[in-house]
Design an enzyme around this catalytic site. Structure first.
Site, mmCIF file in Angstrom:
data_model
loop_
_atom_site.group_PDB
_atom_site.id
_atom_site.type_symbol
_atom_site.label_atom_id
_atom_site.label_comp_id
_atom_site.label_asym_id
_atom_site.label_seq_id
_atom_site.Cartn_x
_atom_site.Cartn_y
_atom_site.Cartn_z
ATOM 1 N N LEU A 19 0.823 -1.220 0.000
ATOM 2 C CA LEU A 19 0.000 0.000 0.000
ATOM 3 C C LEU A 19 0.848 1.256 0.000
ATOM 4 O O LEU A 19 0.421 2.300 -0.488
ATOM 5 C CB LEU A 19 -0.903 0.013 1.243
ATOM 6 C CG LEU A 19 -1.985 -1.067 1.280
ATOM 7 C CD1 LEU A 19 -2.509 -1.253 2.692
ATOM 8 C CD2 LEU A 19 -3.128 -0.707 0.345
ATOM 9 N N GLY A 22 6.638 4.253 4.281
ATOM 10 C CA GLY A 22 6.939 5.449 5.067
ATOM 11 C C GLY A 22 8.439 5.499 5.288
ATOM 12 O O GLY A 22 9.185 4.731 4.671
ATOM 13 N N PHE A 24 10.121 4.704 7.980
ATOM 14 C CA PHE A 24 10.655 3.584 8.759
ATOM 15 C C PHE A 24 9.949 2.268 8.476
ATOM 16 O O PHE A 24 10.303 1.244 9.057
ATOM 17 C CB PHE A 24 10.516 3.879 10.263
ATOM 18 C CG PHE A 24 11.119 5.186 10.653
ATOM 19 C CD1 PHE A 24 12.495 5.366 10.602
ATOM 20 C CD2 PHE A 24 10.320 6.238 11.043
ATOM 21 C CE1 PHE A 24 13.061 6.578 10.952
ATOM 22 C CE2 PHE A 24 10.880 7.455 11.389
ATOM 23 C CZ PHE A 24 12.253 7.620 11.345
ATOM 24 N N LYS A 42 1.482 -2.567 9.059
ATOM 25 C CA LYS A 42 2.682 -1.732 8.975
ATOM 26 C C LYS A 42 3.834 -2.604 9.442
ATOM 27 O O LYS A 42 3.820 -3.117 10.582
ATOM 28 C CB LYS A 42 2.495 -0.527 9.892
ATOM 29 C CG LYS A 42 3.480 0.567 9.709
ATOM 30 C CD LYS A 42 2.945 1.842 10.360
ATOM 31 C CE LYS A 42 3.945 2.965 10.306
ATOM 32 N NZ LYS A 42 3.376 4.222 10.750
ATOM 33 N N ASP A 134 1.940 15.813 12.631
ATOM 34 C CA ASP A 134 2.387 15.610 11.246
ATOM 35 C C ASP A 134 1.187 15.505 10.302
ATOM 36 O O ASP A 134 1.141 14.624 9.446
ATOM 37 C CB ASP A 134 3.262 14.354 11.158
ATOM 38 C CG ASP A 134 4.090 14.310 9.876
ATOM 39 O OD1 ASP A 134 4.252 15.381 9.240
ATOM 40 O OD2 ASP A 134 4.561 13.220 9.507
HETATM 41 P P1 AMP Z 1 3.079 5.521 6.931
HETATM 42 O O1 AMP Z 1 4.326 4.752 7.196
HETATM 43 O O2 AMP Z 1 2.058 5.348 8.023
HETATM 44 O O3 AMP Z 1 3.349 6.945 6.571
HETATM 45 O O4 AMP Z 1 2.406 4.866 5.621
HETATM 46 C C1 AMP Z 1 2.985 4.995 4.342
HETATM 47 C C2 AMP Z 1 1.900 4.921 3.286
HETATM 48 O O5 AMP Z 1 1.224 3.640 3.369
HETATM 49 C C3 AMP Z 1 0.750 5.953 3.448
HETATM 50 O O6 AMP Z 1 1.066 7.186 2.840
HETATM 51 C C4 AMP Z 1 -0.388 5.245 2.764
HETATM 52 O O7 AMP Z 1 -0.292 5.396 1.358
HETATM 53 C C5 AMP Z 1 -0.163 3.779 3.095
HETATM 54 N N1 AMP Z 1 -0.913 3.360 4.286
HETATM 55 C C6 AMP Z 1 -0.522 3.496 5.571
HETATM 56 N N2 AMP Z 1 -1.422 2.993 6.416
HETATM 57 C C7 AMP Z 1 -2.453 2.540 5.651
HETATM 58 C C8 AMP Z 1 -3.715 1.923 5.940
HETATM 59 N N3 AMP Z 1 -4.093 1.670 7.199
HETATM 60 N N4 AMP Z 1 -4.513 1.585 4.917
HETATM 61 C C9 AMP Z 1 -4.123 1.849 3.642
HETATM 62 N N5 AMP Z 1 -2.945 2.428 3.304
HETATM 63 C C10 AMP Z 1 -2.120 2.768 4.289
#
Ligand code: AMP
Length: 297
Positions: A19, A22, A24, A42, A134
């Site tokens: 999906l 990020g 980390f 994640k 953020d």
């Molecule tokens: P993050 O590490 O939380 O910034 O997530 C990186 C990317 O993953 C985000 O910008 C979303 O595109 C995707 N993402 C994160 N969490 C979710 C979720 N719960 N459902 C769908 N996509 C997600």
């Protein structure tokens, strides 16, 4: 109480598509093998050089408290030997940033719905003593990609990696956030020495509303030093013709959110009570091309 296991992620879940990524972590779809329910997982690589155990611990502690329809919910944690898996609501509709890019920008009614959802989430988080720190379109996710679903327009706040529990008499001092969305009190050297409060989230949301309505940033410069100078001066405008068709109440709300003095900024509940968030906008306005020089979203 969020379940917490030491082993068993792969026994219980199978991976689907990626999906996003990020700083980390990697985020993938994970299907629960017994129930067939899909979640987002994640995946944090604990062996990576950038892994910070304390940050992960605080993200988990904080997310466990957050149960709200406009915030991503943490359903479980598998803290295994080399990886940690956070089981989250699957928000399959992509980010608000994706939809801004798809449409150049939003009609006022669509921006209003996002604003209402996110401001409701901010009001809830602040009531728990949590500042997100953020907020930006990349961290606002649409709950569903199915236009027939009632969740198609529901937005959930994601990525609590920089969030912090604030204490009234102990201002926050960490310089963090994303440069284009960061509040003046975080980047002003004098203000940061005093510390800041949860009002930083209202500033960031003011920037998000501005970007949704016109497709470009209110503060933009080639260097961070110049960008922060503009932010600290609160030096922004609603340039014609891009803002000509946008309601005065939307501009007024943004002006009251992008106030340099955090004590004079609207609170989340004042924003929610503002006519821009409450009233229905009848006439969709004409979209224009956005200026290139104002920075991408
Ligand atoms: P993050 O590490 O939380 O910034 O997530 C990186 C990317 O993953 C985000 O910008 C979303 O595109 C995707 N993402 C994160 N969490 C979710 C979720 N719960 N459902 C769908 N996509 C997600």
């Amino acid at each position: 109480m969020t379940a917490h296991w030491r082993i068993g992620f792969h026994k219980n879940f199978e991976f689907g598509k990626t999906l996003g990524r990020g700083t980390f972590a990697k985020v993938k779809v994970a299907r629960h093998k017994t129930t067939g329910t899909c979640f987002a997982v994640k995946i944090i690589d604990k062996q990576s050089a950038s892994f910070k155990r304390e940050s992960l611990k605080s993200e988990i502690v904080l997310m466990r408290q957050v149960i709200h329809p406009n915030c991503l919910r943490l359903h479980g944690v598998y803290d295994e030997k080399s990886k940690c898996f956070l089981i989250l609501d699957l928000a399959s509709g992509g980010t608000v940033l994706d939809r801004i890019i798809e449409n150049d920008c939003f009609k006022e009614n669509d921006a209003k719905k996002v604003s209402k959802d996110v401001l409701t989430a901010i009001e809830y988080l602040h009531s728990l003593g949590i500042s997100h720190r953020d907020l930006k379109p990349e961290n606002l996710l649409y709950a569903s990609n199915d236009p027939q679903s009632p969740d198609y327009t529901t937005v959930k706040v994601a990525d609590f990696g920089l969030s912090k529990i604030f204490v009234e008499k102990q201002p926050m001092r960490t310089v963090c956030g994303s440069p284009n969305y960061v509040a003046p009190e975080v980047v002003d050297p004098y203000c940061i020495s005093i510390g800041y409060g949860p009002e930083v989230d209202i500033w960031s949301m003011g920037i998000v509303i501005y970007v949704m309505l016109c497709g470009f940033l209110p503060f933009y410069a080639d260097s961070n030093a110049e960008l922060f100078r503009l932010i600290c001066a609160g030096d922004f405008s609603f340039p014609s013709p891009y803002w000509d068709g946008i309601s005065e109440s939307a501009k007024q709300l943004i002006r009251k959110m992008l106030v340099v003095n955090p004590k004079r900024r609207l609170s989340p509940s004042q924003c929610l009570a503002h006519s821009c968030v409450l009233a229905d906008q009848k006439a969709p306005h004409l979209r224009q091309h956005r200026p290139q020089a104002r920075g991408s979203t």
